[in-house]
Scaffold this motif. Structure first.
Motif, PDB file in Angstrom:
ATOM      1  N   ARG A   1       0.234 -27.172  30.896  1.00  0.00           N
ATOM      2  CA  ARG A   1      -1.011 -27.828  31.284  1.00  0.00           C
ATOM      3  C   ARG A   1      -2.197 -27.063  30.728  1.00  0.00           C
ATOM      4  O   ARG A   1      -2.225 -25.827  30.764  1.00  0.00           O
ATOM      5  CB  ARG A   1      -1.099 -27.892  32.817  1.00  0.00           C
ATOM      6  CG  ARG A   1      -2.330 -28.570  33.381  1.00  0.00           C
ATOM      7  CD  ARG A   1      -2.152 -28.788  34.886  1.00  0.00           C
ATOM      8  NE  ARG A   1      -1.870 -27.529  35.572  1.00  0.00           N
ATOM      9  CZ  ARG A   1      -2.827 -26.729  36.070  1.00  0.00           C
ATOM     10  NH1 ARG A   1      -4.112 -27.052  35.945  1.00  0.00           N
ATOM     11  NH2 ARG A   1      -2.490 -25.620  36.702  1.00  0.00           N
ATOM     12  N   ALA A   2      -3.149 -27.787  30.182  1.00  0.00           N
ATOM     13  CA  ALA A   2      -4.406 -27.160  29.744  1.00  0.00           C
ATOM     14  C   ALA A   2      -5.267 -26.905  30.974  1.00  0.00           C
ATOM     15  O   ALA A   2      -5.438 -27.794  31.816  1.00  0.00           O
ATOM     16  CB  ALA A   2      -5.130 -28.063  28.762  1.00  0.00           C
ATOM     17  N   VAL A   3      -5.810 -25.708  31.081  1.00  0.00           N
ATOM     18  CA  VAL A   3      -6.594 -25.360  32.271  1.00  0.00           C
ATOM     19  C   VAL A   3      -8.061 -25.106  31.956  1.00  0.00           C
ATOM     20  O   VAL A   3      -8.891 -25.059  32.863  1.00  0.00           O
ATOM     21  CB  VAL A   3      -6.007 -24.127  32.996  1.00  0.00           C
ATOM     22  CG1 VAL A   3      -4.610 -24.442  33.518  1.00  0.00           C
ATOM     23  CG2 VAL A   3      -5.973 -22.901  32.074  1.00  0.00           C
ATOM     24  N   ALA A   4      -8.418 -24.935  30.681  1.00  0.00           N
ATOM     25  CA  ALA A   4      -9.819 -24.684  30.345  1.00  0.00           C
ATOM     26  C   ALA A   4     -10.080 -24.993  28.878  1.00  0.00           C
ATOM     27  O   ALA A   4      -9.209 -24.814  28.021  1.00  0.00           O
ATOM     28  CB  ALA A   4     -10.203 -23.235  30.639  1.00  0.00           C
ATOM     29  N   ILE A   5     -11.297 -25.470  28.622  1.00  0.00           N
ATOM     30  CA  ILE A   5     -11.775 -25.690  27.254  1.00  0.00           C
ATOM     31  C   ILE A   5     -13.000 -24.807  27.054  1.00  0.00           C
ATOM     32  O   ILE A   5     -13.955 -24.871  27.842  1.00  0.00           O
ATOM     33  CB  ILE A   5     -12.167 -27.162  27.031  1.00  0.00           C
ATOM     34  CG1 ILE A   5     -10.966 -28.089  27.223  1.00  0.00           C
ATOM     35  CG2 ILE A   5     -12.774 -27.353  25.637  1.00  0.00           C
ATOM     36  CD1 ILE A   5     -11.333 -29.565  27.297  1.00  0.00           C
ATOM     37  N   ASP A   6     -12.985 -23.989  26.027  1.00  0.00           N
ATOM     38  CA  ASP A   6     -14.142 -23.171  25.663  1.00  0.00           C
ATOM     39  C   ASP A   6     -14.721 -23.756  24.385  1.00  0.00           C
ATOM     40  O   ASP A   6     -14.199 -23.547  23.288  1.00  0.00           O
ATOM     41  CB  ASP A   6     -13.733 -21.708  25.447  1.00  0.00           C
ATOM     42  CG  ASP A   6     -14.932 -20.782  25.262  1.00  0.00           C
ATOM     43  OD1 ASP A   6     -15.929 -21.224  24.647  1.00  0.00           O
ATOM     44  OD2 ASP A   6     -14.868 -19.620  25.716  1.00  0.00           O
ATOM     45  N   ARG A   7     -15.813 -24.511  24.530  1.00  0.00           N
ATOM     46  CA  ARG A   7     -16.384 -25.201  23.374  1.00  0.00           C
ATOM     47  C   ARG A   7     -17.032 -24.227  22.389  1.00  0.00           C
ATOM     48  O   ARG A   7     -17.029 -24.480  21.179  1.00  0.00           O
ATOM     49  CB  ARG A   7     -17.395 -26.233  23.850  1.00  0.00           C
ATOM     50  CG  ARG A   7     -16.747 -27.404  24.600  1.00  0.00           C
ATOM     51  CD  ARG A   7     -17.769 -28.229  25.357  1.00  0.00           C
ATOM     52  NE  ARG A   7     -18.839 -28.682  24.470  1.00  0.00           N
ATOM     53  CZ  ARG A   7     -20.007 -29.139  24.906  1.00  0.00           C
ATOM     54  NH1 ARG A   7     -20.261 -29.179  26.212  1.00  0.00           N
ATOM     55  NH2 ARG A   7     -20.927 -29.544  24.043  1.00  0.00           N
ATOM     56  N   ASP A   8     -17.584 -23.131  22.883  1.00  0.00           N
ATOM     57  CA  ASP A   8     -18.224 -22.168  21.977  1.00  0.00           C
ATOM     58  C   ASP A   8     -17.195 -21.490  21.075  1.00  0.00           C
ATOM     59  O   ASP A   8     -17.413 -21.325  19.876  1.00  0.00           O
ATOM     60  CB  ASP A   8     -18.985 -21.113  22.786  1.00  0.00           C
ATOM     61  CG  ASP A   8     -20.188 -21.695  23.499  1.00  0.00           C
ATOM     62  OD1 ASP A   8     -20.758 -22.680  22.990  1.00  0.00           O
ATOM     63  OD2 ASP A   8     -20.556 -21.189  24.585  1.00  0.00           O
ATOM     64  N   LYS A   9     -16.076 -21.104  21.678  1.00  0.00           N
ATOM     65  CA  LYS A   9     -15.028 -20.431  20.904  1.00  0.00           C
ATOM     66  C   LYS A   9     -14.028 -21.413  20.304  1.00  0.00           C
ATOM     67  O   LYS A   9     -13.131 -21.002  19.569  1.00  0.00           O
ATOM     68  CB  LYS A   9     -14.301 -19.419  21.792  1.00  0.00           C
ATOM     69  CG  LYS A   9     -15.190 -18.283  22.282  1.00  0.00           C
ATOM     70  CD  LYS A   9     -14.409 -17.309  23.148  1.00  0.00           C
ATOM     71  CE  LYS A   9     -15.287 -16.162  23.614  1.00  0.00           C
ATOM     72  NZ  LYS A   9     -14.539 -15.223  24.518  1.00  0.00           N
ATOM     73  N   GLU A  10     -14.166 -22.702  20.671  1.00  0.00           N
ATOM     74  CA  GLU A  10     -13.249 -23.746  20.208  1.00  0.00           C
ATOM     75  C   GLU A  10     -11.801 -23.382  20.528  1.00  0.00           C
ATOM     76  O   GLU A  10     -10.933 -23.325  19.656  1.00  0.00           O
ATOM     77  CB  GLU A  10     -13.441 -24.018  18.715  1.00  0.00           C
ATOM     78  CG  GLU A  10     -14.811 -24.606  18.387  1.00  0.00           C
ATOM     79  CD  GLU A  10     -14.926 -25.085  16.954  1.00  0.00           C
ATOM     80  OE1 GLU A  10     -14.332 -24.436  16.059  1.00  0.00           O
ATOM     81  OE2 GLU A  10     -15.609 -26.093  16.711  1.00  0.00           O
ATOM     82  N   THR A  11     -11.559 -23.137  21.813  1.00  0.00           N
ATOM     83  CA  THR A  11     -10.203 -22.812  22.265  1.00  0.00           C
ATOM     84  C   THR A  11      -9.844 -23.628  23.495  1.00  0.00           C
ATOM     85  O   THR A  11     -10.714 -24.052  24.262  1.00  0.00           O
ATOM     86  CB  THR A  11     -10.049 -21.318  22.608  1.00  0.00           C
ATOM     87  OG1 THR A  11     -10.948 -20.986  23.671  1.00  0.00           O
ATOM     88  CG2 THR A  11     -10.319 -20.442  21.394  1.00  0.00           C
ATOM     89  N   VAL A  12      -8.544 -23.808  23.662  1.00  0.00           N
ATOM     90  CA  VAL A  12      -7.980 -24.421  24.864  1.00  0.00           C
ATOM     91  C   VAL A  12      -7.044 -23.398  25.480  1.00  0.00           C
ATOM     92  O   VAL A  12      -6.177 -22.849  24.799  1.00  0.00           O
ATOM     93  CB  VAL A  12      -7.202 -25.710  24.535  1.00  0.00           C
ATOM     94  CG1 VAL A  12      -6.505 -26.247  25.776  1.00  0.00           C
ATOM     95  CG2 VAL A  12      -8.134 -26.766  23.948  1.00  0.00           C
ATOM     96  N   THR A  13      -7.216 -23.134  26.787  1.00  0.00           N
ATOM     97  CA  THR A  13      -6.351 -22.192  27.487  1.00  0.00           C
ATOM     98  C   THR A  13      -5.287 -22.965  28.261  1.00  0.00           C
ATOM     99  O   THR A  13      -5.594 -23.932  28.965  1.00  0.00           O
ATOM    100  CB  THR A  13      -7.160 -21.321  28.462  1.00  0.00           C
ATOM    101  OG1 THR A  13      -8.173 -20.629  27.736  1.00  0.00           O
ATOM    102  CG2 THR A  13      -6.257 -20.308  29.156  1.00  0.00           C
ATOM    103  N   LEU A  14      -4.033 -22.523  28.125  1.00  0.00           N
ATOM    104  CA  LEU A  14      -2.917 -23.157  28.832  1.00  0.00           C
ATOM    105  C   LEU A  14      -2.619 -22.434  30.134  1.00  0.00           C
ATOM    106  O   LEU A  14      -3.108 -21.330  30.386  1.00  0.00           O
ATOM    107  CB  LEU A  14      -1.673 -23.167  27.946  1.00  0.00           C
ATOM    108  CG  LEU A  14      -1.814 -23.796  26.562  1.00  0.00           C
ATOM    109  CD1 LEU A  14      -0.447 -23.896  25.897  1.00  0.00           C
ATOM    110  CD2 LEU A  14      -2.476 -25.161  26.643  1.00  0.00           C
ATOM    111  N   ASP A  15      -1.777 -23.057  30.952  1.00  0.00           N
ATOM    112  CA  ASP A  15      -1.448 -22.491  32.255  1.00  0.00           C
ATOM    113  C   ASP A  15      -0.634 -21.207  32.161  1.00  0.00           C
ATOM    114  O   ASP A  15      -0.494 -20.475  33.141  1.00  0.00           O
ATOM    115  CB  ASP A  15      -0.722 -23.514  33.131  1.00  0.00           C
ATOM    116  CG  ASP A  15       0.481 -24.142  32.445  1.00  0.00           C
ATOM    117  OD1 ASP A  15       0.812 -23.746  31.310  1.00  0.00           O
ATOM    118  OD2 ASP A  15       1.095 -25.041  33.045  1.00  0.00           O
ATOM    119  N   ASN A  16      -0.099 -20.915  30.980  1.00  0.00           N
ATOM    120  CA  ASN A  16       0.625 -19.648  30.795  1.00  0.00           C
ATOM    121  C   ASN A  16      -0.259 -18.550  30.196  1.00  0.00           C
ATOM    122  O   ASN A  16       0.215 -17.481  29.838  1.00  0.00           O
ATOM    123  CB  ASN A  16       1.854 -19.860  29.910  1.00  0.00           C
ATOM    124  CG  ASN A  16       1.491 -20.340  28.506  1.00  0.00           C
ATOM    125  OD1 ASN A  16       0.312 -20.509  28.181  1.00  0.00           O
ATOM    126  ND2 ASN A  16       2.506 -20.566  27.684  1.00  0.00           N
ATOM    127  N   GLY A  17      -1.555 -18.848  30.081  1.00  0.00           N
ATOM    128  CA  GLY A  17      -2.503 -17.877  29.563  1.00  0.00           C
ATOM    129  C   GLY A  17      -2.722 -17.941  28.062  1.00  0.00           C
ATOM    130  O   GLY A  17      -3.639 -17.301  27.536  1.00  0.00           O
TER     131      GLY A  17
END
Length: 414
Positions: free
Chosen positions: A84-100
């Motif tokens: 599961r995706a838990v966060a979107i960082d638009r500045d860094k253009e990253t997606v964080t998953l539930d496993n880190g």
């Protein structure tokens, strides 16, 4: 090779919209990395059969898949299931998953879909209280849904009535509880509502209108009934909750994207961030034929918005935007809808109501808006071509069975 063609793409969600999007990206020539994140263990699959053929046990899960499992490896698509995706960082253009893990993206496609509305009521955690949205939901429900069991369906929308039809065909005793004064009130006209109420009643379904839910009752941890606000207790072995869905927009909201009953997008499925697209049930899109925006829950919408987003990412022309369309299968009856009937002031019935072959044409100030077709595929196909053209229709001619509908296309720019 352009920079666009090699930028990494991350797709959040693994439903029909997501599966269509990744296939379209490869078809349109995208050569960069594509990663798709899905919470369920299965690859992208179609949801409509869940309340129909799959519920009845007539289809294996593999027949629901948007693409064969091997397609994703063959097309070099990194399919991350069970995450599961838990966060979107638009500045860094990253997606964080539930496993880190953090995934970088050049373009992000949000296809998070929608989730069933839940009843936050006493007894909601009892065994036997169910929803119907995923393969796992059906696999949990199907062993319980055996002949002679008592099923109570809360909500008389498409999902609820489709499940009720299957349950009756299996041999369950079925009661449908609807708080409104007619079935399908949110999506269609009284003519269609009355028809389906009669169809279900003839099949032995107990439909109760104006039935306001209060709580689930049970013994120990097992459901035994559904209590209404007036004190009526309806016995139940299974209670299926089908009171609509809400868009999964929280991840987008937390990232600061513009949301309003879904994630707002433009005509190219692009969100308020030009590097991020939203497709399917979670997207609030421009509906060209009606010059307003809204959120559509349909297979057509999932496929169309996915292809539009993929084309925009790959620099291809925007695909043809079709009129919204929907369908529902109940018993041996196919309902097909072309267009949106919002704001209609006249409903013209054409065909044989008693024979279960008719269509309802919706007009506003004489202008055609939409159509519901019951076992009338020809009317449906023609109406799809008329949606959004602004054609004015003569109600008297429509009612006349000798009137050739094809003549409507002669002078209409479709």
């Amino acid at each position: 090779m352009s920079n666009t063609a090699i930028r990494d793409i991350v797709v959040i969600g693994a439903g029909q919209a997501a599966g269509t999007a990744v296939a379209a990206l490869r078809q349109f020539g995208h050569q960069g990395r594509i990663t798709m994140i899905g919470e369920e263990p299965a690859p992208p699959y179609q949801r409509p059969p869940l309340s129909k053929a799959y519920f009845k046990g007539e289809l294996p899960a593999e027949k629901l898949y948007v693409k064969p499992e091997a397609f994703y490896s063959d097309q070099d698509i990194d399919l991350r299931l069970g995450h599961r995706a838990v966060a979107i960082d638009r500045d860094k253009e990253t997606v964080t998953l539930d496993n880190g893990e953090r995934l970088r993206y050049g373009y992000l496609v949000i296809a998070t879909g929608a989730r069933p509305r839940m009843l936050a009521a006493e007894g909601a955690d009892l065994k036997g209280v169910a929803i119907l949205r995923t393969l796992a939901d059906v696999e949990s429900l199907r062993p319980q849904a055996v002949k002679g069991k008592r099923l109570v369906v809360i909500g008389a929308g498409y999902i609820g009535l489709e499940a009720a039809a299957v349950a009756r065909q299996i041999g369950l005793d079925v009661c449908v509880l609807e708080a409104a004064d007619r079935v399908l009130q949110r999506v269609t006209s009284p003519a269609i509502s009355d028809f389906y109420q009669e169809v279900h009643a003839a099949a032995g379904v107990d439909i109760r209108l104006g039935a306001r839910f209060k709580r689930f009752t049970g013994v120990d941890d097992r459901l035994t009934g559904v209590e209404l606000e007036d004190g009526t207790l309806v016995p139940a072995d299974i209670a299926l909750v089908g009171i609509g869905v809400v868009p999964n927009q929280e991840l987008a909201q937390q990232a600061g994207l513009l949301c309003e009953n879904g994630i707002n997008t433009d005509a190219c499925s692009r969100t308020s961030d030009p590097a991020i697209f939203a497709i399917g049930d979670c997207a609030n899109r421009v509906i060209a034929q009606y010059a307003f925006r809204g959120r559509l829950e349909s297979v057509h919408n999932a496929i169309e918005t996915a292809k539009i987003a993929a084309a925009a990412i790959c620099g291809k022309p925007t695909p043809t935007v079709d009129a919204p369309w929907f369908w529902s299968d109940q018993y041996d009856i196919k309902l097909q809808t072309a267009g949106l009937l919002n704001g209609f002031d006249e409903a013209v019935v054409r065909g044989d109501y008693a024979a279960r072959r008719f269509s309802v044409w919706y007009l506003k100030n004489g202008v055609f808006l939409a159509l519901d077709a019951v076992n009338m595929p020809g009317d449906f196909m023609l109406a799809k071509r008329l949606v959004g053209t602004g054609i004015r229709l003569d109600p008297t001619a429509l009612k006349d069975p000798s009137f050739d509908l094809k003549t409507l296309l002669i002078s209409t720019p479709v």
